[in-house]
Design a protein around this motif. Structure first.
Motif, PDB file in Angstrom:
ATOM      1  N   THR A   1      42.475  81.027  -9.591  1.00 38.67           N
ATOM      2  CA  THR A   1      43.260  81.229  -8.367  1.00 38.67           C
ATOM      3  C   THR A   1      44.747  81.206  -8.666  1.00 38.67           C
ATOM      4  O   THR A   1      45.511  82.060  -8.194  1.00 38.67           O
TER       5      THR A   1
ATOM      6  N   GLY B   1      45.190  76.309   2.056  1.00 40.21           N
ATOM      7  CA  GLY B   1      45.714  77.556   2.588  1.00 40.21           C
ATOM      8  C   GLY B   1      45.394  77.732   4.061  1.00 40.21           C
ATOM      9  O   GLY B   1      46.242  78.168   4.852  1.00 40.21           O
TER      10      GLY B   1
ATOM     11  N   ASN C   1      41.508  76.543  -0.894  1.00 41.48           N
ATOM     12  CA  ASN C   1      41.149  77.297   0.306  1.00 41.48           C
ATOM     13  C   ASN C   1      41.404  76.472   1.560  1.00 41.48           C
ATOM     14  O   ASN C   1      41.921  76.983   2.565  1.00 41.48           O
TER      15      ASN C   1
ATOM     16  N   ARG D   1      48.226  77.921   7.102  1.00 44.72           N
ATOM     17  CA  ARG D   1      48.292  79.030   8.060  1.00 44.72           C
ATOM     18  C   ARG D   1      48.077  78.542   9.486  1.00 44.72           C
ATOM     19  O   ARG D   1      48.721  79.028  10.421  1.00 44.72           O
TER      20      ARG D   1
ATOM     21  N   VAL E   1      50.777  77.688  -1.421  1.00 45.18           N
ATOM     22  CA  VAL E   1      49.531  77.233  -2.060  1.00 45.18           C
ATOM     23  C   VAL E   1      49.707  77.194  -3.572  1.00 45.18           C
ATOM     24  O   VAL E   1      49.285  76.234  -4.237  1.00 45.18           O
TER      25      VAL E   1
ATOM     26  N   ASP F   1      50.746  81.994   0.780  1.00 41.51           N
ATOM     27  CA  ASP F   1      50.098  81.993  -0.532  1.00 41.51           C
ATOM     28  C   ASP F   1      50.990  81.379  -1.596  1.00 41.51           C
ATOM     29  O   ASP F   1      50.512  80.709  -2.524  1.00 41.51           O
ATOM     30  N   ASP F   2      52.298  81.607  -1.485  1.00 41.15           N
ATOM     31  CA  ASP F   2      53.218  81.055  -2.479  1.00 41.15           C
ATOM     32  C   ASP F   2      53.302  79.536  -2.358  1.00 41.15           C
ATOM     33  O   ASP F   2      53.455  78.832  -3.365  1.00 41.15           O
TER      34      ASP F   2
ATOM     35  N   LEU G   1      47.433  84.159  -8.060  1.00 36.32           N
ATOM     36  CA  LEU G   1      48.578  83.998  -7.163  1.00 36.32           C
ATOM     37  C   LEU G   1      49.895  84.208  -7.896  1.00 36.32           C
ATOM     38  O   LEU G   1      50.837  84.796  -7.355  1.00 36.32           O
TER      39      LEU G   1
ATOM     40  N   ASP H   1      55.756  83.548   2.098  1.00 33.72           N
ATOM     41  CA  ASP H   1      54.311  83.742   2.176  1.00 33.72           C
ATOM     42  C   ASP H   1      53.590  82.419   1.976  1.00 33.72           C
ATOM     43  O   ASP H   1      53.895  81.677   1.034  1.00 33.72           O
TER      44      ASP H   1
END
Length: 360
Positions: free
Chosen positions: A321, A64, A61, A68, A240, A237-238, A325, A235
């Motif tokens: 997680t 990420g 977290n 961002r 991460v 997320d990718d 993902l 992205d």
């Protein structure tokens, strides 16, 4: 103790309307937004790109959020000079890149010619903390089979010079033009790794140790293993997901080393084939399975990767997680699939670039 992980991402600077890369890296770095960010935003080989970096993180977290934040900071600094930030590993539109003005980059251009000038590519580099060079080399030796699946998972460079390359990740094809890039053989020890580096430098081909562009290496500046196979991800997320898997791979490798298990002796030439297949089809075709070195569906290989590192993921609290993902990226597709989808819908490569600038 949980190892820290950090991520460096490279981005294109593009005209927000035409989508063409713009040679404004120095102006972006001179903007108030970039100055306030400090070392979070830095220059790269070409003026059409910049790099961001997170601090070492313990939790996903936290990572990420930092990814961002760094993207938002860099995007704001780009906006200050009238351009947009695009998380694309190659430019979909034709471009003649501009080498950044520094003595080192000028020497690279002199030595390597067109390879330097055309090397407008954006990667994602993951750093995982290690306790010693010996431990780091033990990890390098044992993560080799699993680097190609990570490459496939991150593919975000289907276009080159205004054309569909036929690859999901064409960046790797461009990157391999450097004489020191790509897969590597086991080193055996920290002394073996240093002897290898010294032998490369003794050829007087590379400028310095920073040009040892292996798929994974010991960092020159930090006590980390640095894995360099991934495209910059569309992205966050990718990114991460890739970082979580890299950390787990390093931990799994170190545990195997401490238990006296030898690395897979797979030849470097086979790893090169595995990397080629990963770049060619990404997650939509077949990859070479590291447990058999035979083709298998990408989803099966990626599931095997998670299985290989499941204990390390569980101990880090990352397993659920990572599974979530991975399920998400396999369902929606990688950046390469998104780019092709936008082109199929619009028929406009500029629209592909504009779409990329909207991703957090």
């Amino acid at each position: 103790m949980l190892r820290t992980v950090g991520v460096e991402e490279e981005f294109l600077l593009v005209d927000p309307v035409s989508g063409l890369p713009r040679a404004v890296g120095q102006a972006v770095l001179a903007s108030n937004g970039a100055k306030e960010a400090g070392e979070e935003v830095t220059e790269e080989l070409h003026l059409e790109q910049i790099e961001t970096g997170t601090k070492p993180c313990h939790g996903l977290n936290e990572l990420g959020a930092q990814l961002r934040s760094a993207r938002a900071t860099a995007a704001g600094a780009a906006l200050d000079v009238g351009v947009a930030l695009a998380p694309l590993a190659t430019s979909p539109l034709p471009v003649e890149p501009t080498v950044s003005p520094s003595r080192r980059y000028a020497e690279m251009a002199r030595r390597f010619g067109l390879t330097t000038y055309e090397q407008l590519t954006c990667g994602c580099h993951v750093h995982v903390a290690i306790d010693s060079a010996e431990e780091g080399v033990a990890a390098l030796d044992r993560i080799r089979p699993w680097l190609a699946p990570l490459q496939a998972l991150s593919t975000n460079s289907p276009f080159w010079a205004g054309e569909d390359s036929g690859y999901a990740g064409y960046r790797a094809q461009v990157w391999q033009r450097w004489p020191s890039a790509g897969p590597y053989a086991p080193f055996g020890s920290a002394a073996g790794y240093q002897a290898f580096v010294d032998s490369l430098l003794a050829t007087d081909t590379l400028l310095d140790e920073g040009m040892v562009y292996l798929d994974a290496r010991l960092s020159r500046w930090h006590p980390t293993v640095e894995v360099r196979v991934a495209d910059v991800c569309l992205d966050a997320d990718d990114a991460v997901l890739v970082a979580a898997l890299v950390r787990a791979l390093v931990q799994t490798a170190v545990d195997a080393w401490k238990a006296g298990r030898e690395p897979d002796p797979v030849r470097t030439e086979v790893l090169r084939l595995a990397a080629w297949r990963a770049g060619r089809s990404g997650v939509t075709g077949e990859l070479l399975h590291p447990l058999s070195w035979r083709p298998a569906p990408a989803a099966e290989v990626l599931d095997a990767l998670v299985g290989h590192v499941a204990q390390a993921l569980e101990e880090a609290g990352d397993l659920l997680t990572v599974r979530g993902l991975l399920k998400a990226v396999l369902a929606r597709g990688t950046g390469a699939q998104r780019q092709r989808s936008v082109l199929n819908r619009t028929g406009d490569l500029a629209a592909v670039v504009r779409d990329a600038t909207t991703h957090p």
